[in-house]
Design an enzyme around this catalytic site. Structure first.
Site, PDB file in Angstrom:
ATOM      1  N   ASP A 432       0.854  -1.180   0.000  1.00 22.02           N
ATOM      2  CA  ASP A 432       0.000   0.000   0.000  1.00 22.02           C
ATOM      3  C   ASP A 432       0.894   1.235   0.000  1.00 22.02           C
ATOM      4  O   ASP A 432       1.570   1.517   0.989  1.00 22.02           O
ATOM      5  CB  ASP A 432      -0.900  -0.038   1.243  1.00 22.02           C
ATOM      6  N   HIS A 433       0.874   1.969  -1.108  1.00 20.21           N
ATOM      7  CA  HIS A 433       1.800   3.101  -1.243  1.00 20.21           C
ATOM      8  C   HIS A 433       1.429   4.275  -0.339  1.00 20.21           C
ATOM      9  O   HIS A 433       2.190   5.244  -0.232  1.00 20.21           O
ATOM     10  CB  HIS A 433       1.863   3.557  -2.704  1.00 20.21           C
TER      11      HIS A 433
END
Length: 462
Positions: A432-433
């Protein structure tokens, strides 16, 4: 006779319904407190439900294959002796008047008939509320409306057509108003065929002579499960498959996914696997590459703890977790599930081996509980067992990263300056950036690969 009712329990957090897979008892069977009476499938797992009291099964409210809301009565048990014929009209369970417009109701039966299933509908003047211990005796109900009057639409029950819950759902899905359907079932009950007939196009039903290919046009309504030419099969989306689909769509369009890959020489780890199989401390335990990959992940999480976090959108917080509940994606006949090993970070290698073996065995038997699939913090999915080199996995909801393990294959590889056959694999890390930037994701993935290239780092880095 004293009738006790058993309602569909909430067998997992946030679950609102479950499908009845199989009944293990039938009306007239004697059951004991704690005896399993049925198996249900929630959106997370298959669960066996035990009876909470002793007695004789009076009625099964829903057939197998029915999806039932949590809180609905699924079975009634006679716990006080006596005969059903004498007291069935009094004991027939119904909802309170305040709940009647939205709840499925039970119909009070004429003498000699058993109470109908929940959801068939109820005549307003033909029911009695079951007395509670704290209530005074209920006033006598008005004389029940006869069945012929109900069928002809002249009695109080005419406002609510009689139909089983699955038939009601089918009518809702097809956009059919049950009040416009002509019943053909026993005692005026609307059947699935009645609903299909009402939903079929007019030419297919009313034309005296068949027009060109009338049956294919009517088949989607009459038999939604299988196409007329048997070249297609339609399977209802429910249970684990339905929950997985919703979770994956939610994850894909909520968390900005980034995937990185690394291909490396895993030969030394494969040799260690063979050595551990003959180690006395691992006697009787299952030792395979996944075990050491899981251990490598736990060590890498310890070195990069920010990878083990969650994004709390509601509170606008990043939740750093100081424990690892290690999820292992498992393919089962009911669909993909991700049970997790609680506090895997604190387990020794033999303990981790036992936990993995138990997790896999339970998943294959279809006995994974909802609790075992809750609270995961990091997931491993081993696509290599299918001969796949790698993939781009989707995050398990609530987690920040997932590692896909590819197939381990003998390939030409430069080793000590020479091209030699070596065991090679590819890992893919999706993250998850919002939580994990490129540096953190790269460092974590590189650490996992470095440990598996030189497994002695399991000792020096732990």
């Amino acid at each position: 006779m004293t009738i006790r009712e058993f309602k569909m329990p909430d067998v997992g957090e946030g679950l609102t319904e479950a499908e009845i897979l199989k009944w293990y008892v039938q009306p007239g069977d004697t059951v004991a407190d704690g005896q399993v009476v049925c198996e249900v499938e929630t959106a997370k797992a298959a669960v066996e439900l035990p009876s909470p009291f002793d007695g004789v099964v009076h009625e099964l409210r829903f057939p197998e294959g029915t999806t039932v809301d949590v809180g609905e009565v699924i079975i009634s048990v006679n716990v006080g002796g006596g005969t059903a014929e004498a007291e069935a009209p009094v004991q027939a369970p119904v909802e309170t008047p305040a709940e009647a417009p939205e709840a499925e109701e039970a119909e009070a039966e004429p003498q000699g008939r058993q109470p109908v299933l929940v959801g068939y509908g109820v005549a307003a003047t033909s029911t009695k509320r079951r007395a509670r211990k704290t209530d005074t005796a209920a006033p006598a109900a008005a004389a029940p409306v006869s069945v012929p009057e109900q069928l002809n639409g002249h009695g109080p029950a005419a406002a609510r057509p009689l139909a089983k819950p699955p038939v009601r759902k089918l009518a809702k899905d097809l956009g059919v108003d049950l009040a416009t359907v002509t019943p053909t079932g026993p005692d005026g009950i609307i059947t699935r065929e009645d609903v299909h007939a009402a939903a079929a196009p007019a030419p297919a039903v009313e034309a005296p002579t068949p027009v060109r290919a009338p049956e294919p046009a009517a088949v989607p309504a009459a038999a939604p499960a299988v196409a007329s030419d048997a070249r297609e099969t339609r399977v209802p989306i429910k249970g684990v498959r339905k929950a997985t689909a919703a979770a994956m769509v939610g994850s894909a369009f909520t968390a900005p996914h980034v995937t990185e890959f690394v291909t490396f020489d895993i030969t030394r780890t494969m040799k260690l696997v063979e050595e551990l199989k003959s180690d006395k401390d691992m006697a009787g335990l299952r030792v395979n590459p996944l075990l050491l990959i899981a251990k490598a992940v736990l060590v890498a999480v310890k070195r990069n703890p920010e990878i083990n976090a969650a994004w709390d959108e509601a509170n606008q917080e990043i939740v750093l977790k100081h424990y690892v509940n290690l999820g292992i994606a498992a393919a089962t006949p009911r669909g993909l599930i991700v049970p997790n090993i609680k506090d895997a970070h604190a387990q020794t290698l033999p303990e981790l081996s036992r936990s993995l073996s138990e997790l896999v065995a339970t998943a294959r038997e279809g006995k994974t509980t909802p609790a075992a699939m809750q609270g995961g913090t990091f997931t491993i999915t081993n696509v290599g067992v299918f001969g796949v080199d790698t993939g781009t996995p989707i995050l398990n909801p609530g987690e920040s990263a997932i590692l896909a393990v590819g197939a381990i294959k003998l390939q030409p590889w430069v080793h000590k300056g020479k091209v030699k056959p070596r065991q090679v694999t590819t890992l893919a890390l999706s993250f998850d950036h919002r939580l994990v930037d490129g540096e953190l994701g790269s460092k974590f993935l590189a650490d996992v690969a470095a440990i598996l290239e030189q497994p002695k780092r399991l000792i020096t880095w732990a």
